[in-house]
Design a protein around this motif. Structure first.
Motif, mmCIF file in Angstrom:
data_model
loop_
_atom_site.group_PDB
_atom_site.id
_atom_site.type_symbol
_atom_site.label_atom_id
_atom_site.label_comp_id
_atom_site.label_asym_id
_atom_site.label_seq_id
_atom_site.Cartn_x
_atom_site.Cartn_y
_atom_site.Cartn_z
ATOM 1 N N ILE A 1 -8.130 18.520 -17.028
ATOM 2 C CA ILE A 1 -8.988 18.112 -15.915
ATOM 3 C C ILE A 1 -9.223 16.607 -15.956
ATOM 4 C CG2 ILE A 1 -11.333 18.293 -14.975
ATOM 5 C CD1 ILE A 1 -11.257 21.268 -15.817
ATOM 6 N N GLY A 2 -9.381 16.060 -17.160
ATOM 7 C CA GLY A 2 -9.589 14.615 -17.306
ATOM 8 C C GLY A 2 -8.422 13.805 -16.755
ATOM 9 N N VAL A 3 -7.199 14.217 -17.072
ATOM 10 C CA VAL A 3 -6.019 13.509 -16.561
ATOM 11 C C VAL A 3 -5.935 13.655 -15.042
ATOM 12 C CG1 VAL A 3 -3.489 13.449 -16.574
ATOM 13 C CG2 VAL A 3 -4.735 13.677 -18.716
ATOM 14 N N PHE A 4 -6.276 14.838 -14.531
ATOM 15 C CA PHE A 4 -6.268 15.053 -13.084
ATOM 16 C C PHE A 4 -7.273 14.129 -12.394
ATOM 17 C CE2 PHE A 4 -7.794 17.362 -9.285
ATOM 18 C CZ PHE A 4 -6.615 17.373 -8.562
ATOM 19 N N VAL A 5 -8.452 13.979 -12.974
ATOM 20 C CA VAL A 5 -9.471 13.092 -12.409
ATOM 21 C C VAL A 5 -8.981 11.641 -12.416
ATOM 22 C CG1 VAL A 5 -11.783 12.135 -12.800
ATOM 23 C CG2 VAL A 5 -11.427 14.598 -12.896
ATOM 24 N N LEU A 6 -8.326 11.221 -13.498
ATOM 25 C CA LEU A 6 -7.782 9.858 -13.557
ATOM 26 C C LEU A 6 -6.730 9.651 -12.467
ATOM 27 C CD1 LEU A 6 -7.448 9.300 -17.411
ATOM 28 C CD2 LEU A 6 -9.247 8.470 -15.874
ATOM 29 N N LYS B 1 0.814 -1.220 0.000
ATOM 30 C CA LYS B 1 0.000 0.000 0.000
ATOM 31 C C LYS B 1 0.849 1.272 0.000
ATOM 32 C CE LYS B 1 -4.222 1.679 2.107
ATOM 33 N NZ LYS B 1 -5.204 1.447 3.157
ATOM 34 N N THR B 2 1.885 1.314 0.801
ATOM 35 C CA THR B 2 2.745 2.497 0.861
ATOM 36 C C THR B 2 3.411 2.756 -0.479
ATOM 37 O OG1 THR B 2 3.147 2.136 3.207
ATOM 38 C CG2 THR B 2 4.685 3.576 2.050
ATOM 39 N N MET B 3 3.931 1.706 -1.090
ATOM 40 C CA MET B 3 4.562 1.867 -2.405
ATOM 41 C C MET B 3 3.546 2.310 -3.448
ATOM 42 S SD MET B 3 7.264 -1.289 -2.641
ATOM 43 C CE MET B 3 6.219 -2.517 -1.873
ATOM 44 N N ALA B 4 2.328 1.787 -3.361
ATOM 45 C CA ALA B 4 1.277 2.149 -4.312
ATOM 46 C C ALA B 4 0.933 3.628 -4.193
ATOM 47 C CB ALA B 4 0.033 1.290 -4.080
ATOM 48 N N ILE B 5 0.807 4.113 -2.972
ATOM 49 C CA ILE B 5 0.487 5.533 -2.766
ATOM 50 C C ILE B 5 1.635 6.409 -3.236
ATOM 51 C CG2 ILE B 5 0.040 7.281 -0.997
ATOM 52 C CD1 ILE B 5 -1.490 5.054 0.548
ATOM 53 N N LEU C 1 -6.913 7.308 -5.087
ATOM 54 C CA LEU C 1 -7.941 6.831 -4.156
ATOM 55 C C LEU C 1 -7.992 5.303 -4.107
ATOM 56 C CD1 LEU C 1 -10.892 9.319 -4.758
ATOM 57 C CD2 LEU C 1 -9.406 9.145 -2.759
ATOM 58 N N GLY C 2 -7.810 4.662 -5.261
ATOM 59 C CA GLY C 2 -7.767 3.201 -5.285
ATOM 60 C C GLY C 2 -6.610 2.666 -4.465
ATOM 61 N N ALA C 3 -5.463 3.309 -4.561
ATOM 62 C CA ALA C 3 -4.297 2.881 -3.785
ATOM 63 C C ALA C 3 -4.536 3.093 -2.291
ATOM 64 C CB ALA C 3 -3.056 3.643 -4.229
ATOM 65 N N ILE C 4 -5.110 4.227 -1.929
ATOM 66 C CA ILE C 4 -5.376 4.523 -0.516
ATOM 67 C C ILE C 4 -6.377 3.532 0.061
ATOM 68 C CG2 ILE C 4 -6.439 6.223 1.030
ATOM 69 C CD1 ILE C 4 -5.159 8.391 -0.788
ATOM 70 N N GLN C 5 -7.396 3.174 -0.732
ATOM 71 C CA GLN C 5 -8.437 2.263 -0.263
ATOM 72 C C GLN C 5 -8.021 0.794 -0.335
ATOM 73 O OE1 GLN C 5 -11.674 3.397 -2.798
ATOM 74 N NE2 GLN C 5 -12.200 5.182 -1.561
ATOM 75 N N GLY C 6 -6.855 0.530 -0.910
ATOM 76 C CA GLY C 6 -6.380 -0.853 -0.998
ATOM 77 C C GLY C 6 -7.087 -1.657 -2.073
ATOM 78 N N GLU C 7 -7.504 -1.006 -3.138
ATOM 79 C CA GLU C 7 -8.230 -1.670 -4.216
ATOM 80 C C GLU C 7 -7.432 -1.614 -5.513
ATOM 81 O OE1 GLU C 7 -11.846 0.521 -4.374
ATOM 82 O OE2 GLU C 7 -12.649 -0.388 -2.555
ATOM 83 N N GLU C 8 -7.620 -2.628 -6.321
ATOM 84 C CA GLU C 8 -6.979 -2.671 -7.641
ATOM 85 C C GLU C 8 -7.976 -2.210 -8.699
ATOM 86 O OE1 GLU C 8 -5.300 -6.464 -8.438
ATOM 87 O OE2 GLU C 8 -3.936 -6.335 -6.748
ATOM 88 N N LYS C 9 -8.352 -0.954 -8.621
ATOM 89 C CA LYS C 9 -9.274 -0.379 -9.594
ATOM 90 C C LYS C 9 -8.482 0.150 -10.780
ATOM 91 C CE LYS C 9 -12.940 1.293 -6.594
ATOM 92 N NZ LYS C 9 -13.616 2.508 -6.102
ATOM 93 N N ARG C 10 -8.838 -0.332 -11.950
ATOM 94 C CA ARG C 10 -8.207 0.206 -13.153
ATOM 95 C C ARG C 10 -8.873 1.522 -13.492
ATOM 96 N NH1 ARG C 10 -6.131 -4.736 -16.527
ATOM 97 N NH2 ARG C 10 -5.935 -6.182 -14.793
ATOM 98 N N ILE C 11 -8.069 2.496 -13.890
ATOM 99 C CA ILE C 11 -8.649 3.789 -14.217
ATOM 100 C C ILE C 11 -9.502 3.658 -15.475
ATOM 101 C CG2 ILE C 11 -6.815 5.112 -13.088
ATOM 102 C CD1 ILE C 11 -5.728 5.664 -15.926
#
Length: 109
Positions: A73-78, A10-14, A84-94
């Motif tokens: 703005i689109g890149v910022f949202v991605l 998780k730390t490395m992901a963030i 947020l996926g990294a913080i939540q511990g999820e493997e969500k693909r953008i």
């Protein structure tokens, strides 16, 4: 086992989402551990950085006005979604590009 992998990576992901320097640091940190969760997010953040470079190039050398703003703005949202996926511990693909980033950079991590 999955939760242990997430906790360890998780730390490395963030860190991988904190500028391109963070991506490089997370990549180096992950070389010894080969944590799948961290590798997933390193690939996502690398893809977002390359996408940002492309959008930045378009913004510099074109005169699309409001479209340039929307792309930025689109890149910022991605980036926010990936972080947020990294913080939540999820493997969500953008959205839109996540699958491609995982495929293109599959040898990373």
């Amino acid at each position: 086992m999955y939760n242990q992998t997430v906790r360890e990576g998780k730390t490395m992901a963030i860190i991988s989402y904190i500028t391109v320097i963070g991506t490089l640091i997370a990549f180096i940190m992950n070389q010894n551990k080969h944590n799948y969760f961290a590798s997933f997010h390193i690939r996502q953040s690398l893809g977002i950085f390359i996408l940002w470079l492309i959008v930045n190039f378009i913004q510099r050398y074109s005169d699309f006005g409001w479209l340039n703003t929307i792309l930025g703005i689109g890149v910022f949202v991605l980036w926010i979604l990936g972080l947020l996926g990294a913080i939540q511990g999820e493997e969500k693909r953008i959205p839109l590009f996540g699958d491609q980033f995982q495929e293109w950079f599959r040898n990373i991590g």
